[in-house]
Design a protein around this motif. Structure first.
Motif, short mmCIF file in Angstrom:
data_model
loop_
_atom_site.label_atom_id
_atom_site.label_comp_id
_atom_site.label_asym_id
_atom_site.label_seq_id
_atom_site.Cartn_x
_atom_site.Cartn_y
_atom_site.Cartn_z
N ALA A 41 -2.60 -2.82 17.31
CA ALA A 41 -2.00 -1.60 17.83
C ALA A 41 -2.58 -0.35 17.18
CB ALA A 41 -0.49 -1.62 17.65
N LEU A 42 -2.82 -0.42 15.86
CA LEU A 42 -3.33 0.74 15.14
C LEU A 42 -4.85 0.82 15.12
CD1 LEU A 42 -0.32 0.73 14.16
CD2 LEU A 42 -1.18 1.82 12.10
N GLY A 43 -5.53 -0.17 15.70
CA GLY A 43 -6.99 -0.17 15.70
C GLY A 43 -7.58 -0.41 14.33
N ILE A 44 -6.93 -1.23 13.53
CA ILE A 44 -7.39 -1.53 12.18
C ILE A 44 -8.25 -2.79 12.22
CG2 ILE A 44 -6.67 -2.24 9.86
CD1 ILE A 44 -4.11 -0.56 10.34
N GLY A 45 -9.49 -2.66 11.78
CA GLY A 45 -10.42 -3.78 11.74
C GLY A 45 -11.03 -3.95 10.36
N ARG A 46 -11.91 -4.93 10.26
CA ARG A 46 -12.53 -5.28 8.97
C ARG A 46 -13.26 -4.10 8.33
NH1 ARG A 46 -15.00 -10.25 10.06
NH2 ARG A 46 -13.18 -11.31 9.25
N GLU A 47 -13.74 -3.14 9.15
CA GLU A 47 -14.47 -2.00 8.60
C GLU A 47 -13.61 -1.15 7.67
OE1 GLU A 47 -12.32 -0.48 12.13
OE2 GLU A 47 -13.46 -2.29 11.75
N LEU A 48 -12.28 -1.30 7.74
CA LEU A 48 -11.39 -0.54 6.87
C LEU A 48 -11.04 -1.29 5.58
CD1 LEU A 48 -9.05 1.08 9.54
CD2 LEU A 48 -10.90 2.16 8.24
N SER A 49 -11.53 -2.51 5.43
CA SER A 49 -11.26 -3.25 4.20
C SER A 49 -11.93 -2.52 3.03
CB SER A 49 -11.79 -4.68 4.30
OG SER A 49 -11.24 -5.46 3.27
N GLY A 50 -11.17 -2.31 1.98
CA GLY A 50 -11.67 -1.61 0.79
C GLY A 50 -11.32 -0.12 0.79
N ILE A 51 -10.70 0.38 1.86
CA ILE A 51 -10.35 1.80 1.93
C ILE A 51 -9.20 2.11 0.97
CG2 ILE A 51 -8.67 1.54 3.81
CD1 ILE A 51 -9.85 4.17 4.98
N ASP A 52 -9.24 3.29 0.39
CA ASP A 52 -8.18 3.75 -0.51
C ASP A 52 -7.09 4.41 0.33
OD1 ASP A 52 -6.55 4.93 -2.40
OD2 ASP A 52 -8.16 6.02 -3.41
N LEU A 53 -5.96 3.75 0.47
CA LEU A 53 -4.86 4.29 1.27
C LEU A 53 -4.14 5.45 0.59
CD1 LEU A 53 -5.25 1.31 2.58
CD2 LEU A 53 -3.03 1.79 3.52
N THR A 54 -4.51 5.78 -0.63
CA THR A 54 -3.91 6.93 -1.30
C THR A 54 -4.81 8.17 -1.20
OG1 THR A 54 -4.85 6.42 -3.48
CG2 THR A 54 -2.73 5.41 -2.93
N ALA A 55 -5.99 8.03 -0.58
CA ALA A 55 -6.92 9.16 -0.47
C ALA A 55 -6.59 10.07 0.70
CB ALA A 55 -8.36 8.65 -0.35
N GLY A 56 -5.93 9.54 1.74
CA GLY A 56 -5.49 10.37 2.86
C GLY A 56 -6.58 10.80 3.81
N HIS A 57 -7.58 9.94 4.05
CA HIS A 57 -8.66 10.33 4.95
C HIS A 57 -8.57 9.65 6.31
CE1 HIS A 57 -10.44 12.62 1.76
NE2 HIS A 57 -10.51 11.56 0.99
N THR A 58 -8.78 8.34 6.37
CA THR A 58 -8.79 7.61 7.64
C THR A 58 -7.53 6.79 7.83
OG1 THR A 58 -11.20 7.48 7.54
CG2 THR A 58 -10.09 5.95 9.02
N LEU A 59 -7.10 6.13 6.78
CA LEU A 59 -5.90 5.28 6.81
C LEU A 59 -5.13 5.60 5.55
CD1 LEU A 59 -4.55 2.87 8.37
CD2 LEU A 59 -5.81 1.35 6.84
N TRP A 60 -3.85 5.97 5.70
CA TRP A 60 -3.11 6.38 4.50
C TRP A 60 -1.61 6.12 4.66
CZ3 TRP A 60 -5.18 10.04 7.85
CH2 TRP A 60 -4.28 10.92 8.46
N LEU A 61 -0.92 6.31 3.55
CA LEU A 61 0.54 6.14 3.46
C LEU A 61 1.19 7.49 3.22
CD1 LEU A 61 0.39 3.10 1.06
CD2 LEU A 61 1.13 3.01 3.44
N GLU A 62 2.38 7.66 3.80
CA GLU A 62 3.14 8.89 3.61
C GLU A 62 4.60 8.55 3.31
OE1 GLU A 62 0.87 11.83 6.81
OE2 GLU A 62 2.81 10.97 7.34
N SER A 63 5.26 9.45 2.59
CA SER A 63 6.71 9.33 2.45
C SER A 63 7.33 9.93 3.70
CB SER A 63 7.19 10.07 1.20
OG SER A 63 6.89 11.43 1.30
N MET A 64 8.59 9.57 3.95
CA MET A 64 9.29 10.10 5.12
C MET A 64 10.59 10.74 4.69
SD MET A 64 8.66 7.27 8.10
CE MET A 64 9.40 8.35 9.31
N ARG A 65 10.95 11.80 5.39
CA ARG A 65 12.23 12.45 5.12
C ARG A 65 13.34 11.65 5.77
NH1 ARG A 65 8.87 16.80 6.64
NH2 ARG A 65 8.29 18.03 4.84
N GLY A 66 14.54 11.88 5.32
CA GLY A 66 15.69 11.20 5.92
C GLY A 66 16.25 10.14 5.00
N ARG A 67 17.07 9.33 5.58
CA ARG A 67 17.75 8.31 4.80
C ARG A 67 16.76 7.23 4.33
NH1 ARG A 67 17.83 3.89 7.80
NH2 ARG A 67 17.70 4.10 10.03
N PRO A 68 16.99 6.70 3.13
CA PRO A 68 16.13 5.60 2.67
C PRO A 68 16.43 4.34 3.48
CG PRO A 68 17.88 6.04 1.08
CD PRO A 68 17.98 7.09 2.15
#
Length: 192
Positions: A132-159
């Protein structure tokens, strides 16, 4: 939304798996961003006999030995990919599997990636999620904390209200309660 930094990620596999439930995963594609709220994870701590790192460091699993927050994309059953994150300090093999998302943004793109599928099932399970997200092997090794192509975010609202359960689809160590999911979410892969 605030990008998650490496320092904001807990330095322990089980704590990281729990922490990620309720966070947002974003993939910036050529066609636009695709994102979802993480509703299910599984922890594979150091020494786990079912982890992809169990036989030691190899070229293929090197991202699981990198700094926490590094992505590892692996082909499963020759048919689909799944997304894991390195979960410990560099040099220690461990991972968190992202099992399911609640679609939030780029839903039309997800539908195009998974035609004929109900919205509820777009990212319900690790293989479906990557498709669904179009994630393939080419993204293996990516730093998800760098915020460029694939990353994680916090969300507002209830935990997230988290339920702990046993992991899915294992032939050994099935008794370990290392799966974390959002209570009542219709987007989890398998209800507890």
């Amino acid at each position: 939304m605030t990008h998650l930094t490496r320092r904001s990620l807990p330095l322990a596999t089980v704590a990281l798996a729990r922490f990620l439930v309720g966070k947002r995963l974003v993939h910036r594609t050529a066609d636009g961003p695709i994102a979802g709220r993480i509703v299910e994870t599984e922890a594979y701590p150091p020494g786990d006999p079912t982890g992809y790192f169990r036989n030691g460091l190899t070229t293929a699993n090197a991202p699981l030995f990198a700094a926490r927050g590094t992505g590892y994309v692996r082909m499963m059953y020759g048919t689909c990919f799944n997304l894991n994150l390195a979960a410990e300090r560099a040099g220690v093999g461990a991972g968190v599997l992202i099992r399911a998302l609640e679609p939030l943004a780029g839903i039309e793109l997800m539908r195009a990636n998974r035609p004929g599928v109900r919205d509820r099932d777009l990212a319900r399970g690790p293989g479906r999620l990557c498709s669904a997200l179009g994630i393939g092997r080419e993204l293996s090794g990516i730093d998800l904390t760098a915020g460029h192509t694939l990353w994680l975010e916090s969300m507002r609202g209830r935990p997230a209200d988290i339920v702990i359960s046993t992991r899915i689809g294992l032939s050994r160590d099935q008794h370990r309660r290392l799966r974390f999911l959002e209570r009542g979410s219709v987007y989890v892969s398998v209800p507890p």
